[in-house]
Design an enzyme around this catalytic site. Structure first.
Site, mmCIF file in Angstrom:
data_model
loop_
_atom_site.group_PDB
_atom_site.id
_atom_site.type_symbol
_atom_site.label_atom_id
_atom_site.label_comp_id
_atom_site.label_asym_id
_atom_site.label_seq_id
_atom_site.Cartn_x
_atom_site.Cartn_y
_atom_site.Cartn_z
ATOM 1 N N ASP A 10 35.235 -46.709 -57.508
ATOM 2 C CA ASP A 10 34.736 -45.360 -57.192
ATOM 3 C C ASP A 10 33.334 -45.155 -57.771
ATOM 4 O O ASP A 10 32.715 -44.106 -57.551
ATOM 5 C CB ASP A 10 35.723 -44.268 -57.636
ATOM 6 C CG ASP A 10 35.915 -44.211 -59.139
ATOM 7 O OD1 ASP A 10 35.381 -45.085 -59.853
ATOM 8 O OD2 ASP A 10 36.622 -43.288 -59.606
ATOM 9 N N LYS B 42 43.626 -49.688 -57.949
ATOM 10 C CA LYS B 42 43.404 -49.465 -59.388
ATOM 11 C C LYS B 42 43.486 -47.972 -59.644
ATOM 12 O O LYS B 42 43.048 -47.188 -58.794
ATOM 13 C CB LYS B 42 42.022 -49.983 -59.814
ATOM 14 C CG LYS B 42 41.684 -49.628 -61.261
ATOM 15 C CD LYS B 42 40.414 -50.298 -61.754
ATOM 16 C CE LYS B 42 39.144 -49.553 -61.450
ATOM 17 N NZ LYS B 42 39.065 -48.193 -62.000
ATOM 18 N N GLU C 47 37.511 -50.815 -70.371
ATOM 19 C CA GLU C 47 36.096 -50.425 -70.242
ATOM 20 C C GLU C 47 35.606 -49.808 -71.552
ATOM 21 O O GLU C 47 36.198 -48.837 -72.056
ATOM 22 C CB GLU C 47 35.931 -49.421 -69.082
ATOM 23 C CG GLU C 47 34.493 -48.953 -68.921
ATOM 24 C CD GLU C 47 34.204 -48.250 -67.608
ATOM 25 O OE1 GLU C 47 35.076 -48.222 -66.716
ATOM 26 O OE2 GLU C 47 33.074 -47.721 -67.488
HETATM 27 O O1 KIV Z 1 34.703 -47.903 -60.338
HETATM 28 C C1 KIV Z 1 34.363 -48.977 -60.863
HETATM 29 O O2 KIV Z 1 33.439 -49.651 -60.403
HETATM 30 C C2 KIV Z 1 35.094 -49.414 -62.035
HETATM 31 C C3 KIV Z 1 34.559 -50.593 -62.770
HETATM 32 C C4 KIV Z 1 33.438 -50.158 -63.635
HETATM 33 C C5 KIV Z 1 35.612 -51.300 -63.526
HETATM 34 O O3 KIV Z 1 36.060 -48.828 -62.400
#
Ligand code: KIV
Length: 277
Positions: free
Chosen positions: A46, A115, A184
């Site tokens: 996102d 995710k 993260e």
């Molecule tokens: O949204 C994203 O790109 C992420 C990464 C930074 C792991 O969550």
């Protein structure tokens, strides 16, 4: 035909003591590059909202935007496992909605997993999505969808209480059935400890070198992100600078009549030209 990586290929890498390499992607040409480079999995993050759509943070990103970009990535990636990132409020309000939204990534967009951020407070939702047959990648530490609650994007887990919570949350995600967890912006030693304790792989971003794998935002790696560049980013290419030079060169050549050349043009027999006397 390429055989696509599965979540088992990803988890086996930890068993085989091989690093997992992941990147974000949001469009077809980048997905092609990532596949050709042999990256293990691609996250349609996102972060799309910030690095591609120009929002201030990831909060405004919608399901439709995520599906649109995930479809483009799915058309470009034949080998890498594709993970779709569930945007803010697509899994927070109702478990059935969360399953339907996760299902859209699989059915409409062609990703193989999703995710989502958080742990304890989302555990029923995560279990329900996994029970529906959809693999889930967890995300702990800095969880950008909670930016207002965290009060910014500060490293998480420097103090004992939060460090313990992140460890417990990681164990909960593993128990719930997540195939891997993104860590993260957590201190390197905490990420190392979590990676040792867990059977499933950890994928670090700003979490040191001892995670089982690493992920970066592709725009950061290529140097085409004009916004804030976090300390954990390594720029492998001066994309913005080089692209700007190319655009300026084009502008100059058009203005000076140096582009296009005859080699860029199509010919016609003289006698076929309309008479205009
Ligand atoms: O949204 C994203 O790109 C992420 C990464 C930074 C792991 O969550």
């Amino acid at each position: 035909m390429e055989i696509r990586n599965t979540i088992t290929d990803i988890t086996n890498k930890k068993i085989e003591n091989k690093k997992i390499v992941a990147l974000t992607a949001y469009d077809y040409p980048t997905a092609n590059l990532i596949d050709e480079a042999g990256i293990d999995f691609v996250l349609v993050g996102d972060t799309l909202g910030v690095v591609v759509l120009g929002y201030e943070n990831t909060i405004p990103v919608t399901m439709d935007e995520m599906i649109h970009h995930s479809k483009a990535v799915a058309r470009g990636c034949k080998k890498a496992l594709i993970v779709g990132d569930m945007p803010f409020l697509s899994y927070h309000t109702d478990i059935n909605d969360a399953i339907k939204n996760a299902g859209r990534f699989i059915k409409e967009a062609g990703t193989q997993a999703v995710k989502l951020e958080g742990s304890n407070e989302r555990i029923k939702t995560i279990k329900a999505i996994i029970d529906a047959g959809i693999p889930v990648l967890g995300h702990l530490g800095v969880t950008p969808q909670s930016v207002h609650q965290m009060g910014g994007y500060k490293v998480q887990g420097k103090d004992k209480k939060i460090a313990e919570k992140i460890m417990e949350d990681a164990k909960l995600l593993q128990e719930a059935g997540c195939f891997a967890i993104v860590l993260e912006c957590v201190p390197a030693l905490l990420a190392k400890l979590i990676s040792e304790v867990l059977e499933i792989p950890t994928i670090g971003i700003g979490a040191g070198s001892q995670c089982d794998g690493q992920i970066l935002v592709i725009h950061d790696l290529l140097g085409i992100n004009i916004g804030h560049i976090p300390k954990f980013v390594k720029k492998y290419f001066e994309g913005y600078k080089l692209m700007l030079e190319a655009i300026k060169e084009y502008k100059k050549e058009v203005q000076e009549g140096l582009f296009p050349l005859q080699s860029h043009s199509f010919s016609i027999e003289e006698e076929n030209l309309p008479k205009i006397y």
